[in-house]
Scaffold this motif. Structure first.
Motif, PDB file in Angstrom:
ATOM      1  N   TYR A   1       0.852  -1.181   0.000  1.00 48.44           N
ATOM      2  CA  TYR A   1       0.000   0.000   0.000  1.00 48.44           C
ATOM      3  C   TYR A   1       0.893   1.237   0.000  1.00 48.44           C
ATOM      4  O   TYR A   1       2.104   1.135  -0.196  1.00 48.44           O
ATOM      5  CB  TYR A   1      -0.918  -0.020   1.216  1.00 48.44           C
ATOM      6  CG  TYR A   1      -1.931  -1.149   1.208  1.00 48.44           C
ATOM      7  CD1 TYR A   1      -2.902  -1.240   0.214  1.00 48.44           C
ATOM      8  CD2 TYR A   1      -1.927  -2.126   2.207  1.00 48.44           C
ATOM      9  CE1 TYR A   1      -3.825  -2.272   0.200  1.00 48.44           C
ATOM     10  CE2 TYR A   1      -2.846  -3.169   2.206  1.00 48.44           C
ATOM     11  CZ  TYR A   1      -3.792  -3.233   1.205  1.00 48.44           C
ATOM     12  OH  TYR A   1      -4.702  -4.259   1.185  1.00 48.44           O
ATOM     13  N   ALA A   2       0.303   2.397   0.239  1.00 45.53           N
ATOM     14  CA  ALA A   2       1.057   3.645   0.116  1.00 45.53           C
ATOM     15  C   ALA A   2       1.647   4.147   1.426  1.00 45.53           C
ATOM     16  O   ALA A   2       2.175   5.250   1.488  1.00 45.53           O
ATOM     17  CB  ALA A   2       0.170   4.732  -0.487  1.00 45.53           C
ATOM     18  N   TYR A   3       1.584   3.350   2.478  1.00 45.01           N
ATOM     19  CA  TYR A   3       2.240   3.730   3.720  1.00 45.01           C
ATOM     20  C   TYR A   3       3.760   3.720   3.539  1.00 45.01           C
ATOM     21  O   TYR A   3       4.290   3.031   2.655  1.00 45.01           O
ATOM     22  CB  TYR A   3       1.881   2.757   4.846  1.00 45.01           C
ATOM     23  CG  TYR A   3       0.419   2.707   5.205  1.00 45.01           C
ATOM     24  CD1 TYR A   3      -0.198   3.763   5.863  1.00 45.01           C
ATOM     25  CD2 TYR A   3      -0.350   1.588   4.888  1.00 45.01           C
ATOM     26  CE1 TYR A   3      -1.550   3.705   6.209  1.00 45.01           C
ATOM     27  CE2 TYR A   3      -1.701   1.523   5.217  1.00 45.01           C
ATOM     28  CZ  TYR A   3      -2.291   2.589   5.874  1.00 45.01           C
ATOM     29  OH  TYR A   3      -3.625   2.530   6.197  1.00 45.01           O
ATOM     30  N   ASN A   4       4.444   4.465   4.398  1.00 42.43           N
ATOM     31  CA  ASN A   4       5.904   4.403   4.394  1.00 42.43           C
ATOM     32  C   ASN A   4       6.367   2.967   4.659  1.00 42.43           C
ATOM     33  O   ASN A   4       5.706   2.210   5.379  1.00 42.43           O
ATOM     34  CB  ASN A   4       6.466   5.349   5.458  1.00 42.43           C
ATOM     35  CG  ASN A   4       7.977   5.376   5.481  1.00 42.43           C
ATOM     36  OD1 ASN A   4       8.615   4.705   6.291  1.00 42.43           O
ATOM     37  ND2 ASN A   4       8.567   6.124   4.566  1.00 42.43           N
ATOM     38  N   THR A   5       7.490   2.625   4.107  1.00 39.36           N
ATOM     39  CA  THR A   5       7.995   1.251   4.159  1.00 39.36           C
ATOM     40  C   THR A   5       8.035   0.686   5.576  1.00 39.36           C
ATOM     41  O   THR A   5       7.640  -0.469   5.811  1.00 39.36           O
ATOM     42  CB  THR A   5       9.403   1.183   3.531  1.00 39.36           C
ATOM     43  OG1 THR A   5       9.314   1.568   2.163  1.00 39.36           O
ATOM     44  CG2 THR A   5       9.978  -0.218   3.617  1.00 39.36           C
ATOM     45  N   LYS A   6       8.483   1.470   6.544  1.00 38.68           N
ATOM     46  CA  LYS A   6       8.664   0.903   7.890  1.00 38.68           C
ATOM     47  C   LYS A   6       7.342   0.511   8.542  1.00 38.68           C
ATOM     48  O   LYS A   6       7.316  -0.328   9.447  1.00 38.68           O
ATOM     49  CB  LYS A   6       9.444   1.861   8.779  1.00 38.68           C
ATOM     50  CG  LYS A   6       8.749   3.141   9.164  1.00 38.68           C
ATOM     51  CD  LYS A   6       9.677   3.966  10.059  1.00 38.68           C
ATOM     52  CE  LYS A   6       9.062   5.317  10.423  1.00 38.68           C
ATOM     53  NZ  LYS A   6       9.999   6.126  11.232  1.00 38.68           N
ATOM     54  N   TYR A   7       6.232   1.105   8.068  1.00 33.63           N
ATOM     55  CA  TYR A   7       4.934   0.721   8.618  1.00 33.63           C
ATOM     56  C   TYR A   7       4.316  -0.450   7.872  1.00 33.63           C
ATOM     57  O   TYR A   7       3.294  -1.000   8.307  1.00 33.63           O
ATOM     58  CB  TYR A   7       3.987   1.931   8.591  1.00 33.63           C
ATOM     59  CG  TYR A   7       4.555   3.123   9.313  1.00 33.63           C
ATOM     60  CD1 TYR A   7       4.950   3.019  10.648  1.00 33.63           C
ATOM     61  CD2 TYR A   7       4.741   4.337   8.672  1.00 33.63           C
ATOM     62  CE1 TYR A   7       5.503   4.105  11.321  1.00 33.63           C
ATOM     63  CE2 TYR A   7       5.283   5.428   9.332  1.00 33.63           C
ATOM     64  CZ  TYR A   7       5.673   5.299  10.657  1.00 33.63           C
ATOM     65  OH  TYR A   7       6.226   6.363  11.316  1.00 33.63           O
ATOM     66  N   GLN A   8       4.911  -0.834   6.748  1.00 31.35           N
ATOM     67  CA  GLN A   8       4.383  -1.966   5.981  1.00 31.35           C
ATOM     68  C   GLN A   8       5.081  -3.277   6.312  1.00 31.35           C
ATOM     69  O   GLN A   8       4.534  -4.344   6.037  1.00 31.35           O
ATOM     70  CB  GLN A   8       4.484  -1.670   4.481  1.00 31.35           C
ATOM     71  CG  GLN A   8       3.692  -0.431   4.086  1.00 31.35           C
ATOM     72  CD  GLN A   8       3.120  -0.508   2.699  1.00 31.35           C
ATOM     73  OE1 GLN A   8       2.280  -1.359   2.401  1.00 31.35           O
ATOM     74  NE2 GLN A   8       3.571   0.362   1.827  1.00 31.35           N
ATOM     75  N   ARG A   9       6.285  -3.200   6.871  1.00 27.63           N
ATOM     76  CA  ARG A   9       6.964  -4.450   7.260  1.00 27.63           C
ATOM     77  C   ARG A   9       6.128  -5.272   8.239  1.00 27.63           C
ATOM     78  O   ARG A   9       5.989  -6.488   8.050  1.00 27.63           O
ATOM     79  CB  ARG A   9       8.349  -4.143   7.840  1.00 27.63           C
ATOM     80  CG  ARG A   9       9.355  -3.671   6.804  1.00 27.63           C
ATOM     81  CD  ARG A   9      10.772  -3.684   7.356  1.00 27.63           C
ATOM     82  NE  ARG A   9      11.705  -3.090   6.401  1.00 27.63           N
ATOM     83  CZ  ARG A   9      12.102  -1.819   6.427  1.00 27.63           C
ATOM     84  NH1 ARG A   9      11.648  -1.022   7.384  1.00 27.63           N
ATOM     85  NH2 ARG A   9      12.930  -1.353   5.515  1.00 27.63           N
ATOM     86  N   PRO A  10       5.545  -4.652   9.277  1.00 26.97           N
ATOM     87  CA  PRO A  10       4.704  -5.448  10.185  1.00 26.97           C
ATOM     88  C   PRO A  10       3.467  -6.037   9.512  1.00 26.97           C
ATOM     89  O   PRO A  10       2.886  -6.998  10.020  1.00 26.97           O
ATOM     90  CB  PRO A  10       4.313  -4.435  11.273  1.00 26.97           C
ATOM     91  CG  PRO A  10       5.353  -3.383  11.230  1.00 26.97           C
ATOM     92  CD  PRO A  10       5.732  -3.271   9.781  1.00 26.97           C
ATOM     93  N   LEU A  11       3.062  -5.441   8.375  1.00 25.37           N
ATOM     94  CA  LEU A  11       1.906  -5.948   7.632  1.00 25.37           C
ATOM     95  C   LEU A  11       2.292  -7.064   6.659  1.00 25.37           C
ATOM     96  O   LEU A  11       1.434  -7.634   5.980  1.00 25.37           O
ATOM     97  CB  LEU A  11       1.244  -4.812   6.845  1.00 25.37           C
ATOM     98  CG  LEU A  11       0.734  -3.610   7.652  1.00 25.37           C
ATOM     99  CD1 LEU A  11       0.197  -2.533   6.699  1.00 25.37           C
ATOM    100  CD2 LEU A  11      -0.338  -4.037   8.634  1.00 25.37           C
ATOM    101  N   GLY A  12       3.584  -7.367   6.574  1.00 29.34           N
ATOM    102  CA  GLY A  12       4.063  -8.391   5.645  1.00 29.34           C
ATOM    103  C   GLY A  12       4.045  -7.947   4.211  1.00 29.34           C
ATOM    104  O   GLY A  12       3.949  -8.776   3.289  1.00 29.34           O
TER     105      GLY A  12
END
Length: 406
Positions: A339-350
């Motif tokens: 998605y369009a979140y910053n990378t560090k917030y997408q790692r926990p989302l897999g």
């Protein structure tokens, strides 16, 4: 049919493949560029109208930009090798059908863009294309990553000129026209990602496709992300336009988008003071993973279908920016790995996958221009078949709580 001999001081032809003519227009390794160039079906003795023309732009911030205009007799599609092999717009009968009106009027040469300006929003200084590759080293909103590095908006691919541009035209029906390019993201001690891009269309067709192959050339594993930012404005987007996508779930990107969740499928007309609304969809596919999203006008007689595979691109972002026409009245249908979140917030989302050393990943996206109510109805039926009896679950809580993000 035997290919006619081509005699042109501006044309550099690679050896023919079987039943195909191939032309190298740009090659950084050999310092090759043919300049302005054109080939037509008549040059090749093919009885199906088409042309491919390379044009270099001049003036302002577009100075030095190469465009490649492919006219297949039905559509006129403009590619931008200088800007990551993106697609600027698509015309039909001389009028734009796919694309949008950005405040950015020129096709901006990446040499004039500082991606880290405005706290990482410099990417917006050149944003006006129909299709933008957001990635591949990273994508999403700008911000400082866990290692302290500033990740600018949507990565570097779209502002990376292609190192090679090759046009191939099949000698046999359906005379497929293919444009291939190479985008390199190479940084000492950081990344060595190379994307082989491929665009294809056949004469007379209302459909075209991109087939990209991302390869990690390094000796170490790396992360990658990609969003195929596909943007549409007038004449498809208008008050009462509608989007339909096969999906199991939708949630707002942030708290602001919550108030638009129930009406996520429909669009306002140009609205002053409307901030962008973004929604995160979890798409579903058929038995092979293929899926479809459709945008059409209020009358349901003009539209576009975006096809992709959820095994390659598992998420879908819907961007609704129904601001004034002058500010950029546009919507984005954006399949991706993230998605369009910053990378560090997408790692926990897999949603920050890994590409192993020497490994390649493949991405395929197909665009179909819907020219009649019958074609719109058929595309919507395809979405309905994939959706089946499942409902799109609306989840009011954003995937990331941006109010707690610092």
């Amino acid at each position: 049919m035997k290919l006619k001999t081509l005699v042109s001081a501006l044309l550099i032809a690679a050896p023919y493949f079987v039943n195909a003519a191939q032309f190298t227009l740009t090659d950084a390794a050999t310092n090759t560029d043919v300049g302005n160039w054109k080939i037509t079906n008549s040059n090749l003795g093919i009885n199906a109208p088409f042309s491919v023309e390379k044009i270099q732009l001049h003036g302002g911030k577009q100075t030095g930009v190469d465009t490649l205009v492919i006219n297949n007799g039905e559509l006129e599609i403009t590619l931008i090798p200088t800007r990551g092999m993106g697609i600027f717009n698509v015309k039909r009968h001389g009028k734009r059908i796919l694309g949008w009106d950005s405040p950015v009027k020129e096709i901006v040469n990446p040499a004039f863009i500082d991606l880290e300006s405005r706290n990482g929003l410099g990417w917006l200084d050149g944003f006006n294309e129909m299709m933008v590759r957001c990635g591949y080293e990273w994508t999403g909103h700008p911000g400082v990553d866990e290692n302290g590095q500033l990740l600018s908006l949507h990565g570097r691919a779209q502002n990376t000129p292609a190192s090679t541009v090759v046009v191939t035209i099949d000698e046999q029906p359906p005379y497929t026209i293919t444009v291939e390019g190479e985008i390199s993201e190479r940084t000492f001690k950081k990344a060595e990602l190379v994307t082989h891009t491929s665009f294809s269309v056949t004469p007379g067709s209302n459909q075209f496709a991109i087939h990209d192959t991302l390869t990690n050339k390094a000796d170490y594993d790396d992360e990658y992300q990609i969003i195929y930012h596909s943007n549409f404005g007038h004449p498809i987007l208008e008050k009462g336009a509608k989007v339909t996508a096969a999906a199991k779930e939708i949630s707002p990107f942030n708290n602001y988008a919550k108030k638009g969740l129930k009406t996520w499928q429909t669009y306002l007309g140009p609205t002053k003071g409307y901030d962008e609304m973004v929604f995160n969809l979890k798409p579903i596919g058929d038995k092979d993973g293929n899926t479809l999203a459709v945008l059409h006008n209020k009358a349901s007689d003009t539209g576009v279908a975006v096809g992709y595979n959820i095994k390659q691109l598992p998420v879908l972002t819907l961007w609704k920016n129904t601001d004034t026409r002058q500010q950029g009245y546009v919507t984005g249908i954006e399949p991706g790995t993230s998605y369009a979140y910053n990378t560090k917030y997408q790692r926990p989302l897999g949603l920050v996958p890994t590409i192993k050393a020497g490994e390649s990943k493949h991405f395929d996206v197909t665009y179909t221009v819907l020219r009649t109510s019958k074609e719109v109805k058929k595309a919507l039926h395809q979405v309905a078949e994939i959706q089946g009896h499942k409902k799109v679950k609306q989840v009011s809580k954003p995937l990331v709580d941006l109010t707690k993000v610092h």
